[in-house]
Design a protein around this motif. Structure first.
Motif, short mmCIF file in Angstrom:
data_model
loop_
_atom_site.label_atom_id
_atom_site.label_comp_id
_atom_site.label_asym_id
_atom_site.label_seq_id
_atom_site.Cartn_x
_atom_site.Cartn_y
_atom_site.Cartn_z
N LEU A 286 0.81 -1.17 0.09
CA LEU A 286 0.08 -0.09 -0.04
C LEU A 286 0.89 1.26 0.00
O LEU A 286 0.27 2.16 -0.73
CB LEU A 286 -0.91 -0.02 1.20
N GLN A 287 1.94 1.42 0.70
CA GLN A 287 3.04 2.37 0.85
C GLN A 287 3.65 2.52 -0.45
O GLN A 287 3.80 3.72 -0.92
CB GLN A 287 3.89 2.20 1.95
N ASP A 288 3.80 1.68 -1.56
CA ASP A 288 4.53 1.45 -2.73
C ASP A 288 3.43 1.83 -3.75
O ASP A 288 3.83 1.77 -4.99
CB ASP A 288 5.11 0.25 -2.81
N GLY A 289 2.22 2.10 -3.38
CA GLY A 289 1.38 2.53 -4.46
C GLY A 289 0.18 1.77 -4.67
O GLY A 289 -0.66 1.88 -5.44
N ALA A 290 -0.06 0.45 -4.00
CA ALA A 290 -1.22 -0.24 -4.36
C ALA A 290 -2.35 0.26 -3.57
O ALA A 290 -2.35 1.29 -2.88
CB ALA A 290 -0.98 -1.79 -3.59
N GLU A 291 -3.48 -0.04 -4.32
CA GLU A 291 -4.98 0.46 -3.79
C GLU A 291 -5.61 -0.66 -3.03
O GLU A 291 -5.54 -1.74 -3.46
CB GLU A 291 -5.72 1.19 -4.97
N PRO A 292 -6.61 -0.09 -2.02
CA PRO A 292 -7.29 -1.31 -1.38
C PRO A 292 -8.33 -1.60 -2.47
O PRO A 292 -8.53 -0.98 -3.46
CB PRO A 292 -8.04 -0.32 -0.48
N SER A 293 -8.71 -3.03 -2.59
CA SER A 293 -9.58 -3.43 -3.62
C SER A 293 -10.59 -4.22 -2.89
O SER A 293 -10.24 -5.04 -1.68
CB SER A 293 -8.49 -4.50 -4.55
N GLY A 294 -11.51 -4.45 -3.36
CA GLY A 294 -12.82 -5.15 -2.76
C GLY A 294 -13.39 -4.52 -1.59
O GLY A 294 -13.49 -3.28 -1.62
N SER A 295 -14.16 -5.45 -0.95
CA SER A 295 -14.78 -4.62 0.22
C SER A 295 -14.93 -5.74 1.33
O SER A 295 -14.69 -6.91 1.16
CB SER A 295 -16.41 -4.23 -0.15
N LEU A 296 -14.97 -5.13 2.46
CA LEU A 296 -15.14 -6.09 3.85
C LEU A 296 -16.21 -7.12 3.74
O LEU A 296 -17.43 -6.47 3.31
CB LEU A 296 -15.13 -5.35 5.02
N PRO A 297 -16.33 -8.35 4.12
CA PRO A 297 -17.25 -9.33 3.73
C PRO A 297 -18.41 -8.83 4.98
O PRO A 297 -17.87 -8.52 6.25
CB PRO A 297 -16.70 -10.58 3.86
N GLU A 298 -19.48 -9.25 4.76
CA GLU A 298 -20.45 -9.14 5.93
C GLU A 298 -20.50 -10.25 6.86
O GLU A 298 -20.85 -10.05 7.98
CB GLU A 298 -21.81 -8.87 5.26
#
Length: 110
Positions: free
Chosen positions: A60-72
């Motif tokens: 994430l610090q190298d530029g990756a983006e969060p993906s998806g969503s937290l499961p319910e």
């Protein structure tokens, strides 16, 4: 300072199997992964878990983006984290103590 368990960004974090941890943290931001990493270091400090969290934080610090969503829900937990479903109606019969050492018990050999 580590976060309180109830304030963690991933519900039931302590109960997730390590094999599914990487997929569940993919939706978290760098700050949220950092909170989990601080919590893990202060509590369990399990090496495989800290390695997964550190690798994700670096990505994430190298530029990756969060993906998806937290499961319910978390099917891999199988309901164990939600408590027992045993009630008086579904519990087994009472168990009598063994007859060992009770001379008044007729079932005990003499």
């Amino acid at each position: 300072m580590s976060a309180d368990h109830d304030a963690l960004p991933l519900p039931d974090y302590d109960h997730l199997p390590i094999g599914s941890l990487a997929s569940h943290i993919s939706a978290l931001s760098a700050d949220e992964v950092g909170v989990l990493l601080d919590y893990e270091r202060a509590h369990g400090n399990r090496l495989p878990v800290t390695q997964v969290l550190e690798h994700r934080l670096e990505a994430l610090q190298d530029g990756a983006e969060p993906s998806g969503s937290l499961p319910e829900s978390y099917p891999e937990l199988g309901g164990a984290a939600r408590g027992s479903k045993v009630t008086e109606a579904t519990s087994g019969p009472p168990i009598n103590p063994p007859s060992h050492g009770d001379p008044t018990n007729p079932a005990q050999p003499r």
